[in-house]
Design a protein around this motif. Structure first.
Motif, short mmCIF file in Angstrom:
data_model
loop_
_atom_site.label_atom_id
_atom_site.label_comp_id
_atom_site.label_asym_id
_atom_site.label_seq_id
_atom_site.Cartn_x
_atom_site.Cartn_y
_atom_site.Cartn_z
N VAL A 179 0.94 -1.10 0.03
CA VAL A 179 -0.02 0.16 -0.12
C VAL A 179 1.02 1.22 0.04
CG1 VAL A 179 -2.04 -1.12 0.89
CG2 VAL A 179 -0.13 0.03 2.59
N PRO A 180 0.34 2.41 -0.51
CA PRO A 180 1.31 3.42 -0.74
C PRO A 180 1.90 3.89 0.68
CG PRO A 180 -0.90 3.90 -1.86
CD PRO A 180 -0.90 2.59 -1.02
N GLU A 181 1.24 3.65 1.91
CA GLU A 181 1.81 4.03 3.09
C GLU A 181 3.09 3.75 3.39
OE1 GLU A 181 2.03 5.36 7.07
OE2 GLU A 181 0.60 6.04 5.55
N GLU A 182 3.53 2.38 2.84
CA GLU A 182 4.90 1.63 2.95
C GLU A 182 5.43 1.85 1.97
OE1 GLU A 182 4.66 -2.57 3.75
OE2 GLU A 182 3.02 -2.83 2.64
N PHE A 183 5.31 2.63 0.68
CA PHE A 183 6.13 2.47 -0.42
C PHE A 183 7.53 2.97 -0.24
CE2 PHE A 183 2.78 2.86 -4.31
CZ PHE A 183 2.28 1.91 -3.87
N ARG A 184 7.62 4.05 0.77
CA ARG A 184 9.04 4.37 1.05
C ARG A 184 9.98 3.38 1.55
NH1 ARG A 184 11.52 9.30 2.65
NH2 ARG A 184 9.61 10.53 2.47
N ARG A 185 9.32 2.50 2.71
CA ARG A 185 10.15 1.27 2.93
C ARG A 185 10.26 0.30 1.86
NH1 ARG A 185 6.23 1.37 8.12
NH2 ARG A 185 5.25 2.31 6.41
N VAL A 186 9.17 -0.07 1.08
CA VAL A 186 9.07 -1.17 0.31
C VAL A 186 10.50 -0.99 -0.75
CG1 VAL A 186 7.90 -2.43 -1.64
CG2 VAL A 186 6.80 -1.97 0.65
N GLN A 187 10.39 0.46 -1.23
CA GLN A 187 11.26 0.85 -2.61
C GLN A 187 12.80 0.70 -2.11
OE1 GLN A 187 13.45 3.67 -3.05
NE2 GLN A 187 13.19 4.26 -1.15
N ALA A 188 13.02 0.48 -0.87
CA ALA A 188 14.42 0.50 -0.57
C ALA A 188 14.83 -1.12 -0.80
CB ALA A 188 14.62 0.73 1.02
N HIS A 189 14.06 -1.90 -1.14
CA HIS A 189 14.45 -3.11 -1.26
C HIS A 189 13.83 -4.17 -2.65
CE1 HIS A 189 16.25 -3.31 2.56
NE2 HIS A 189 15.09 -2.82 2.95
N TYR A 190 12.43 -3.45 -3.09
CA TYR A 190 11.84 -4.28 -3.98
C TYR A 190 11.29 -3.43 -5.08
CZ TYR A 190 11.58 -6.98 0.55
OH TYR A 190 11.81 -7.40 1.82
#
Length: 240
Positions: free
Chosen positions: A35-46
């Motif tokens: 979900v967009p709320e976690e995109f900042r953390r997700v994009q660091a790896h995936y």
């Protein structure tokens, strides 16, 4: 098969959840919803890609872990080889359930059929302590469930904005690996960077006001992780 139940200290006083990461525990997945709320953390790896659910005529965002069904290139010897696990996987075997009455708070449910449930008091993290109080683990899960639930609610506006500004484009990616084999990634969409750059000040202001601009930039940045994922695939194949 699933077996959902409302989580209570009375019914689940001795419940333990297995925390290791393994294909047998449901982690052998090519992607999971994000979900967009976690995109900042997700994009660091995936890589973050998008897929259209034809039945619902709606888009969803996905964190990509591999290139084939059942392939998770972040699973290594009982651990997850990244600092962040997307919420949709991190909260398992828990989920948000509907409230018992209108206006009541939503409930934490648990899938008792999940392989993450430690059998017969086996090894795992306790959900309730000896006094029946939530453990720090359960408190973290409850917070993650709340974040994910709010993220789901916010997705409707986010994807409506992407459609309004025509910011999604089909993505077909053909990947040639070191051994000469080819993987073809189809059925996904990505952010159309040219259209994003061409938006005028009013459109950008609207996206910023609604909190959508930062997730858009994070999704664009995440595409660079495709090369990292390809490198993981090459290493995995070289190791046999």
């Amino acid at each position: 098969m699933t077996d959902h139940a409302v989580l209570t200290a009375e019914d689940h006083a001795e419940l333990r959840v297995r925390m290791e990461r393994d294909a047998a525990l449901g982690d052998a997945v090519m992607s999971c919803v994000t979900v967009p709320e976690e995109f900042r953390r997700v994009q660091a790896h995936y890589p973050i890609l998008f897929r259209r659910d034809v039945g619902r005529d709606a888009f969803m965002a996905l964190a990509l872990f591999g290139f084939e069904d059942g392939e998770n290139l972040f699973l290594e010897d009982g651990r997850w080889d990244a600092d962040y696990v997307p919420l949709a996987l991190a909260i398992q075997p828990f989920l948000i359930g509907a409230p018992p009455a209108q206006g009541a708070a939503k409930q934490v449910h648990i899938d008792m059929a999940s392989p993450r449930i430690a059998a017969n008091g086996g090894e795992g993290v306790r959900v309730f302590d000896a006094q029946g109080r939530p453990t720090p683990y359960l408190e973290t899960i409850a917070e993650q469930l709340g974040t994910l639930d709010q993220g789901w609610q916010d997705c409707e506006g986010f994807f409506a904005a992407l459609r309004r500004h025509e910011l999604l484009e089909p993505l077909t990616l053909e990947i040639t690996l070191d051994d000469g084999s080819t993987n073809r990634l189809v059925g996904f969409h990505a952010i159309d960077e040219d259209r994003l750059r061409a938006l005028d000040a009013d459109a950008l202001g609207e996206l910023h006001r609604d909190g959508y601009l930062m997730p858009l930039f994070m999704a664009v940045a995440s595409v660079g992780k495709l090369s990292t994922l390809i490198a993981r695939k090459n290493r995995r194949m070289a190791d046999g």
